[in-house]
Design an enzyme around this catalytic site. Structure first.
Site, mmCIF file in Angstrom:
data_model
loop_
_atom_site.group_PDB
_atom_site.id
_atom_site.type_symbol
_atom_site.label_atom_id
_atom_site.label_comp_id
_atom_site.label_asym_id
_atom_site.label_seq_id
_atom_site.Cartn_x
_atom_site.Cartn_y
_atom_site.Cartn_z
ATOM 1 N N LEU A 94 2.366 -3.450 -7.631
ATOM 2 C CA LEU A 94 1.947 -2.769 -7.797
ATOM 3 C C LEU A 94 2.330 -2.175 -9.327
ATOM 4 C CD1 LEU A 94 3.879 -1.999 -4.553
ATOM 5 C CD2 LEU A 94 1.914 -1.621 -5.117
ATOM 6 N N HIS A 113 -7.298 -5.991 -3.083
ATOM 7 C CA HIS A 113 -7.566 -4.421 -2.398
ATOM 8 C C HIS A 113 -7.330 -4.660 -1.184
ATOM 9 C CE1 HIS A 113 -7.186 -0.402 -3.422
ATOM 10 N NE2 HIS A 113 -7.842 -0.117 -2.036
ATOM 11 N N ASP A 154 -8.546 -0.926 -10.027
ATOM 12 C CA ASP A 154 -9.916 -1.501 -8.932
ATOM 13 C C ASP A 154 -11.471 -1.024 -9.094
ATOM 14 O OD1 ASP A 154 -7.330 -2.043 -7.655
ATOM 15 O OD2 ASP A 154 -7.894 0.201 -6.230
HETATM 16 C C1 GRF Z 1 -1.539 -6.354 0.168
HETATM 17 O O1 GRF Z 1 -2.360 -5.464 1.167
HETATM 18 C C2 GRF Z 1 -2.753 -6.272 -1.260
HETATM 19 O O2 GRF Z 1 -3.881 -6.298 -1.146
HETATM 20 C C3 GRF Z 1 -2.539 -5.461 -1.547
HETATM 21 O O3 GRF Z 1 -0.739 -5.657 -1.981
HETATM 22 C C4 GRF Z 1 -0.641 -5.917 -0.468
HETATM 23 C C5 GRF Z 1 0.624 -6.804 -0.299
HETATM 24 O O4 GRF Z 1 1.201 -7.519 0.410
HETATM 25 N N1 GRF Z 1 -2.704 -5.116 -3.471
HETATM 26 P P1 GRF Z 1 1.610 -8.915 -0.077
HETATM 27 O O5 GRF Z 1 2.721 -8.632 -0.562
HETATM 28 O O6 GRF Z 1 0.800 -10.539 -0.314
HETATM 29 O O7 GRF Z 1 2.534 -9.219 1.926
#
Ligand code: GRF
Length: 199
Positions: A94, A113, A154
């Site tokens: 993030l 994404h 993105d």
């Molecule tokens: C996923 O939905 C991905 O697309 C986004 O963050 C989420 C991560 O989930 N970038 P995880 O940590 O892989 O369970």
């Protein structure tokens, strides 16, 4: 044989379910790659726990640990170069990747994404916000996108997409679950494609 394996770093901030899907797929499909590093902006998260459990080096690297953004970017670059990382997979990371790292790893950084880009992406579009926006739009399809990372959120070139239906009565939560299951199939498939294209 192991010399031909791409050395992968996975960047995470949360649960790491995509990280786990990638890890298992690499083993099951005998992909020519190895996850050698998990990097997180958080000292503790599901992804870091998983990495440690499976003997993958896990490092906590946060901009807050540095006086300036440039120092942070340099530390990230050093960490990647020291471990001879070939490719970086963002899996629920993030934070924005510093421009210096994007430049050094052009078309070597990949993100997933939880929507069909170019729609429902960009700054601030993450987590439930994405699925709430999809439902509010009245779209009957959503899905996931694997794309290269460039300097803009993105906006990098799309590598692979897969779609799921948006069903009547869906909430952001039910749609998120369906999209996440789609992600767990898509990300390994996209990695396999990339490895085949970049021997
Ligand atoms: C996923 O939905 C991905 O697309 C986004 O963050 C989420 C991560 O989930 N970038 P995880 O940590 O892989 O369970």
């Amino acid at each position: 044989m192991s010399d031909n394996k791409k050395r992968l770093a996975v960047f995470c901030s949360g649960t790491g379910s995509n990280f786990k899907a990638l890890f298992h797929a690499i083993i099951e499909r005998e992909l020519p790659a190895e996850i050698v590093l998990c990097l997180s902006n958080r000292a503790q998260c599901g992804a870091m726990d998983f990495a440690r459990e499976y003997g993958i080096e896990a490092i906590h690297l946060s901009e807050k640990q540095f006086a300036t953004h440039d120092e942070f970017a340099l530390a990230m670059l050093d960490a990647l170069r020291e471990r001879q990382i070939d490719m970086i997979l963002l899996a629920g990371y993030l934070r924005k990747i510093p421009d210096a790292v994007v430049a050094a790893y052009a078309e070597k950084i990949v993100n997933i994404h939880p929507a069909l880009l170019p729609q429902f992406g960009g700054h601030g579009m993450y987590g439930m916000r994405v699925h709430e926006a999809v439902i509010a739009s009245g779209e009957t399809r959503s899905g996931a996108t694997v794309h290269f990372v460039n300097e803009e959120y993105d906006k990098g070139r799309i590598i692979m997409q897969n779609h799921v239906p948006v069903l009547p009565g869906d909430t952001a939560e039910t749609l998120a679950e369906r999209v996440l299951r789609c992600e767990h199939r898509l990300y390994p498939a996209a990695l396999e494609k990339l490895l085949a294209e970049q021997p």
